[in-house]
Design a protein around this motif. Sequence first.
Motif, mmCIF file in Angstrom:
data_model
loop_
_atom_site.group_PDB
_atom_site.id
_atom_site.type_symbol
_atom_site.label_atom_id
_atom_site.label_comp_id
_atom_site.label_asym_id
_atom_site.label_seq_id
_atom_site.Cartn_x
_atom_site.Cartn_y
_atom_site.Cartn_z
ATOM 1 N N ARG A 155 0.923 -1.223 -0.012
ATOM 2 C CA ARG A 155 -0.022 0.026 -0.152
ATOM 3 C C ARG A 155 0.804 1.206 0.100
ATOM 4 N NH1 ARG A 155 -1.492 -2.299 5.095
ATOM 5 N NH2 ARG A 155 -3.733 -2.686 4.230
ATOM 6 N N TYR B 49 -3.873 -8.861 0.712
ATOM 7 C CA TYR B 49 -4.808 -8.128 0.186
ATOM 8 C C TYR B 49 -4.564 -7.189 -0.877
ATOM 9 C CZ TYR B 49 -1.637 -4.522 1.914
ATOM 10 O OH TYR B 49 -0.271 -3.709 2.051
ATOM 11 N N THR B 50 -5.644 -6.548 -1.912
ATOM 12 C CA THR B 50 -5.479 -5.616 -2.621
ATOM 13 C C THR B 50 -6.235 -4.180 -2.486
ATOM 14 O OG1 THR B 50 -5.189 -7.315 -4.345
ATOM 15 C CG2 THR B 50 -5.868 -4.995 -4.889
ATOM 16 N N GLU B 51 -5.397 -3.136 -2.474
ATOM 17 C CA GLU B 51 -6.195 -1.913 -2.297
ATOM 18 C C GLU B 51 -5.998 -0.949 -3.368
ATOM 19 O OE1 GLU B 51 -5.615 -1.486 2.816
ATOM 20 O OE2 GLU B 51 -4.511 -0.016 1.417
ATOM 21 N N HIS B 52 -7.120 -0.283 -3.943
ATOM 22 C CA HIS B 52 -7.150 0.666 -5.074
ATOM 23 C C HIS B 52 -6.840 1.999 -4.351
ATOM 24 C CE1 HIS B 52 -8.063 -2.945 -7.922
ATOM 25 N NE2 HIS B 52 -8.547 -3.312 -6.927
ATOM 26 N N TYR B 53 -6.072 2.879 -5.064
ATOM 27 C CA TYR B 53 -5.938 4.285 -4.939
ATOM 28 C C TYR B 53 -6.443 5.197 -6.243
ATOM 29 C CZ TYR B 53 -3.640 2.489 -0.935
ATOM 30 O OH TYR B 53 -3.329 1.543 0.350
ATOM 31 N N PHE C 145 -3.120 0.247 -7.934
ATOM 32 C CA PHE C 145 -3.540 -0.635 -6.968
ATOM 33 C C PHE C 145 -2.272 -1.280 -6.165
ATOM 34 C CE2 PHE C 145 -3.427 -3.480 -10.757
ATOM 35 C CZ PHE C 145 -2.679 -4.459 -10.239
ATOM 36 N N SER D 69 -0.847 -4.829 -3.782
ATOM 37 C CA SER D 69 -1.303 -6.067 -3.754
ATOM 38 C C SER D 69 -0.133 -6.803 -2.674
ATOM 39 C CB SER D 69 -1.663 -7.039 -4.934
ATOM 40 O OG SER D 69 -2.793 -6.504 -5.576
#
Length: 239
Positions: free
Chosen positions: A162, A182-186, A194, A196
């Motif tokens: 992240r 996890y995968t987080e998108h911005y 993203f 991951s």
Amino acid sequence: MPNNRYRLKPDEELLLQNYRKHKTNNILVIGDIHEPFCLDGYLEFCLEQYDTHNCNEVIFIGDIVDNHFSSYHETSADGMGGADELDLAISKIAKWYDAFPIATVIIGNHDRMIMRKAQTSAIPSKWIKSYKDVLEVPKWNFVERYVKDDVQYIHGEAGTARTKCRADMMNTVQGHLHVQCYTEHYVGQKYRIFGSQVGCGIDHESYAMAYAKAGKKPAIACMVVKNNGTLPINILMPL
């Protein structure tokens, strides 16, 4: 054996070029396996995801060997010696190589441990064999960083996915942190990225993982990055 060197007409050649241009890349990303201390069943789990998601490329995200005998952590007095551990790791990696004979391997901190010890002892790098020679995987490509479809694949010693994706302003997939998956998108005004974390495939009960016994349970998982780098999917292994 049939002859496959066809004489293509111009329109047929154009069709082939368009096919290659619009080929969909689906990549299987395998977490840290730390052989010979990989969890039983993780290889079969990864093979299942490769087939299920119609993957056509494989990336090992780093730490394919543990090198516990040479660790900077406290080593087990009851563990294997260097030669026995390496021989067992090679025999187990052979099963991965049989399953995925063509792969990109990100070099992790455990993988480079022997080179670090050699540098500490002032041994020139010319004396050290390549990873593919030692581990007997001639078709695997070992790299520090790999970029495909605007996604960078790294091991992850620099921090979390992240933070790394935002620091580099680039889609990022990494391993190293065994307990994170996890995968987080911005999303900004002019960009979308993203980050991951893949998870891992380690056997947490093995003596080599004793240094993390008091920590969180590892996330046993892999990833697929589908549709030419646009669809990252975390997949946790049923336990």
